[in-house]
Motif scaffolding. Sequence first.
Motif, mmCIF file in Angstrom:
data_model
loop_
_atom_site.group_PDB
_atom_site.id
_atom_site.type_symbol
_atom_site.label_atom_id
_atom_site.label_comp_id
_atom_site.label_asym_id
_atom_site.label_seq_id
_atom_site.Cartn_x
_atom_site.Cartn_y
_atom_site.Cartn_z
ATOM 1 N N ARG A 1 2.517 24.122 -5.278
ATOM 2 C CA ARG A 1 1.595 23.381 -6.383
ATOM 3 C C ARG A 1 0.644 22.148 -5.699
ATOM 4 N N GLU A 2 -0.625 22.285 -5.817
ATOM 5 C CA GLU A 2 -1.446 21.235 -5.188
ATOM 6 C C GLU A 2 -1.042 19.759 -5.970
ATOM 7 N N LEU A 3 -0.934 18.800 -5.182
ATOM 8 C CA LEU A 3 -0.655 17.692 -5.722
ATOM 9 C C LEU A 3 -1.885 16.588 -5.591
ATOM 10 N N THR A 4 -2.702 16.864 -4.682
ATOM 11 C CA THR A 4 -3.758 16.014 -4.327
ATOM 12 C C THR A 4 -4.710 15.593 -5.384
ATOM 13 N N GLY A 5 -4.704 16.516 -6.472
ATOM 14 C CA GLY A 5 -5.853 15.789 -7.568
ATOM 15 C C GLY A 5 -4.946 15.311 -8.672
ATOM 16 N N LEU A 6 -3.665 15.116 -8.650
ATOM 17 C CA LEU A 6 -3.010 14.440 -9.655
ATOM 18 C C LEU A 6 -3.028 13.053 -9.656
ATOM 19 N N GLY B 1 0.528 9.800 -3.947
ATOM 20 C CA GLY B 1 -0.819 9.675 -4.634
ATOM 21 C C GLY B 1 -1.034 8.143 -4.655
ATOM 22 N N LEU B 2 -0.301 7.322 -4.107
ATOM 23 C CA LEU B 2 -0.847 5.859 -4.342
ATOM 24 C C LEU B 2 -1.815 5.412 -3.360
ATOM 25 N N VAL B 3 -1.954 6.310 -2.246
ATOM 26 C CA VAL B 3 -3.266 6.066 -1.241
ATOM 27 C C VAL B 3 -3.762 7.401 -1.569
ATOM 28 N N PRO B 4 -5.252 7.371 -1.979
ATOM 29 C CA PRO B 4 -5.788 8.715 -2.156
ATOM 30 C C PRO B 4 -6.014 9.574 -0.993
ATOM 31 N N ALA B 5 -5.641 10.831 -1.016
ATOM 32 C CA ALA B 5 -6.085 11.701 0.001
ATOM 33 C C ALA B 5 -7.594 12.046 0.058
ATOM 34 N N ALA B 6 -8.132 11.638 1.274
ATOM 35 C CA ALA B 6 -9.510 11.757 1.315
ATOM 36 C C ALA B 6 -10.136 13.283 1.680
ATOM 37 N N ALA B 7 -8.994 14.170 2.361
ATOM 38 C CA ALA B 7 -9.067 15.413 2.642
ATOM 39 C C ALA B 7 -7.728 15.982 2.979
ATOM 40 N N GLY B 8 -7.824 17.414 2.808
ATOM 41 C CA GLY B 8 -6.325 17.965 2.989
ATOM 42 C C GLY B 8 -5.749 18.362 1.771
ATOM 43 N N SER B 9 -4.610 18.724 2.014
ATOM 44 C CA SER B 9 -3.897 19.350 0.810
ATOM 45 C C SER B 9 -2.233 18.862 1.081
ATOM 46 N N ILE B 10 -1.713 18.636 -0.175
ATOM 47 C CA ILE B 10 -0.276 18.387 -0.186
ATOM 48 C C ILE B 10 0.239 19.310 -1.380
ATOM 49 N N ARG B 11 1.092 20.212 -0.918
ATOM 50 C CA ARG B 11 1.689 21.097 -1.906
ATOM 51 C C ARG B 11 3.297 21.185 -2.052
ATOM 52 N N LEU B 12 3.702 20.838 -3.385
ATOM 53 C CA LEU B 12 5.081 20.975 -3.659
ATOM 54 C C LEU B 12 5.141 22.156 -4.197
ATOM 55 N N GLU B 13 6.044 23.125 -3.499
ATOM 56 C CA GLU B 13 6.592 24.634 -3.895
ATOM 57 C C GLU B 13 5.176 25.113 -4.241
ATOM 58 N N GLU C 1 1.675 10.952 -12.179
ATOM 59 C CA GLU C 1 1.972 12.427 -12.359
ATOM 60 C C GLU C 1 2.843 13.064 -11.079
ATOM 61 N N VAL C 2 2.826 12.540 -10.275
ATOM 62 C CA VAL C 2 3.448 13.056 -8.740
ATOM 63 C C VAL C 2 4.979 12.835 -8.886
ATOM 64 N N PRO C 3 5.467 11.534 -9.403
ATOM 65 C CA PRO C 3 7.122 11.724 -9.481
ATOM 66 C C PRO C 3 7.548 12.753 -10.671
ATOM 67 N N LYS C 4 6.837 13.063 -11.730
ATOM 68 C CA LYS C 4 6.960 14.071 -12.737
ATOM 69 C C LYS C 4 7.164 15.465 -11.955
ATOM 70 N N ALA C 5 6.435 15.534 -10.975
ATOM 71 C CA ALA C 5 6.383 16.945 -10.471
ATOM 72 C C ALA C 5 7.686 17.037 -9.583
ATOM 73 N N GLY C 6 8.265 16.042 -9.312
ATOM 74 C CA GLY C 6 9.716 16.037 -8.689
ATOM 75 C C GLY C 6 9.757 15.189 -7.373
ATOM 76 N N ILE C 7 8.962 14.446 -6.905
ATOM 77 C CA ILE C 7 9.022 13.695 -5.861
ATOM 78 C C ILE C 7 9.258 12.064 -6.180
ATOM 79 N N ALA C 8 10.597 11.916 -5.579
ATOM 80 C CA ALA C 8 10.882 10.520 -5.881
ATOM 81 C C ALA C 8 10.852 9.512 -4.559
ATOM 82 N N TYR C 9 10.679 8.368 -4.528
ATOM 83 C CA TYR C 9 9.992 7.442 -3.993
ATOM 84 C C TYR C 9 11.061 6.265 -3.544
#
Lengths: 293, 237
Positions: B68-73, B54-66, B77-85
């Motif tokens: 759950r849609e992440l593009t609107g977050l 989510g550090l570069v906004p998605a202009a189109a498309g979707s990113i789903r973690l299990e 909030e993305v790391p809290k959903a369970g993605i580490a970078y």
Amino acid sequence: MAFGPHLLLAVLEGLVTAAVLSLTALGLSLVFGVMRIVNVAHGEFFMLGAVLAWAVANALGGHPALGFVAALVIAPLIVGAVAWLAERLVLSRLKYNPESTIVATIGLLYVIQQLALTFYGPEARPVAPPFSYRLSLPWFGYSAYKLSIIAAAALLLIATWLVLTRTKIGLTMRATQYDSETAQAFGIPVGRVYAGVFALGAMLAALAAVLIVPISQAHYLMGQDPLLLSFIVVIIGGLGSLRGTVVAAVLIGVSDGVVSMFFSPTLAKMIATLAVALVLVFRPQGLFGTAPR
Amino acid sequence: MSDGAVLAVSGLDAFYGEVQVLYGLDLTLRRGEVLCLLGRNGAGKTTTLKAIMGLVPAAAGSIRLEGRELTGLPAHEVPKAGIAYVPQGRRLFAEMTVAENIEIGLMARKKGASVREAVLDLFPLLRQRWKQRSGTLSGGEQQMLAMARALCLEPKVLLLDEPTEGLMPSMIAKIRETVGKLREQGVSTILVEQRVDAVLPVADRVAFIENGRNRETVGVDVLRADPSAVKRYVGVG
């Protein structure tokens, strides 16, 4: 009066200035350090703190101590809320762009100043000190309240330092300061941290103003000197360095007290400004600042 | 969405200002696998990871973690959903101590001492450096800390951006070994690399990224048998 006691008096006056100045400058330094925003309206938060202190003390009546303590709590909270709103409504929408935020805070300066003129008026009004005990030294009497300002400022500085270095809130603020993108990748809500820091910076200025208003009076133009002196202190001490801010505030405050008393206040300002010029030429990062990464 | 996908990226467009970097990128990360993104400089590998975070906004498309849609977050909030970078260049909070960097990792998903100890068991060296300023660590130690900080989230998905860049061979082996260990623990990993030899020993599948698109995703065994794809998309054999 002999030279020795005269000097002691000048140093005491200087320390009072330094105490108030270090709180105000710390607020400016925090905001610049974490948000990279030059807050030109910082002096107006100071003024707002003093004016609200008068309003609160005046509305409450009764014993001066009661009004003062109420002002000490309420005025900074209101100023913090105003700053928080300004951050959310204006600065965050400018995406914290350095040039735009300078212009925006200049605008904010005039808005706050004119609102104070409209609702508070052009008069200078005093707030009664919470206690009027005079400490009698062998050479002169000295207001115990002034000494308590120094103590209160020292306590507030220590408290701020503890929050910054020992708490999760402080850790969050420092992480945002070093690398806001990576901070976000670790769940830190950078926008909320910015709003909080901006409010905290304004509250420190307001606290300083409440402390000083029993000895200087509240006036709608009183924010200009603190702003200038805060910039001087922050440049000399090094941006983002708490230790540098305190050392520079003491340096500027005490030299201001001494030079003002023995020579003239104008000369004191000239020396302070010269010191800034010298620091900028020979050590641009400030006495205690680290070179920009 | 295919079965067993923990992270599914589809039709992702992303921009840096006016410049489009990703063009309808598709990517599927299966549970427990190591998926490697391979491609030339500027192909969009790092941008893909930043877009997932989510550090570069998605202009189109979707990113789903299990699912759950992440593009609107918002990004935090993305790391809290369970993605580490683990970002390229490590991006430690250099003026803070090792302990404070770890603490920031733990705070992200409110993890406690047990997670910290488990992470430090993976990188015991960090215990000896506990109170040291992280900027003064060696390159390899900094990379370990960057990975440890990310693992403090107990992530479902780990994003690693060129973790072996600029490290000496013994350290590269150590990082590789850790990625293997994490796979055993069921962590799904997306690994960005420039060099195919750094990838083959640890990856399950390789996605070739070119001009902001995922051209082809192949298993490493296929790639070992026929390395022509590497030549085509990366330009080196």
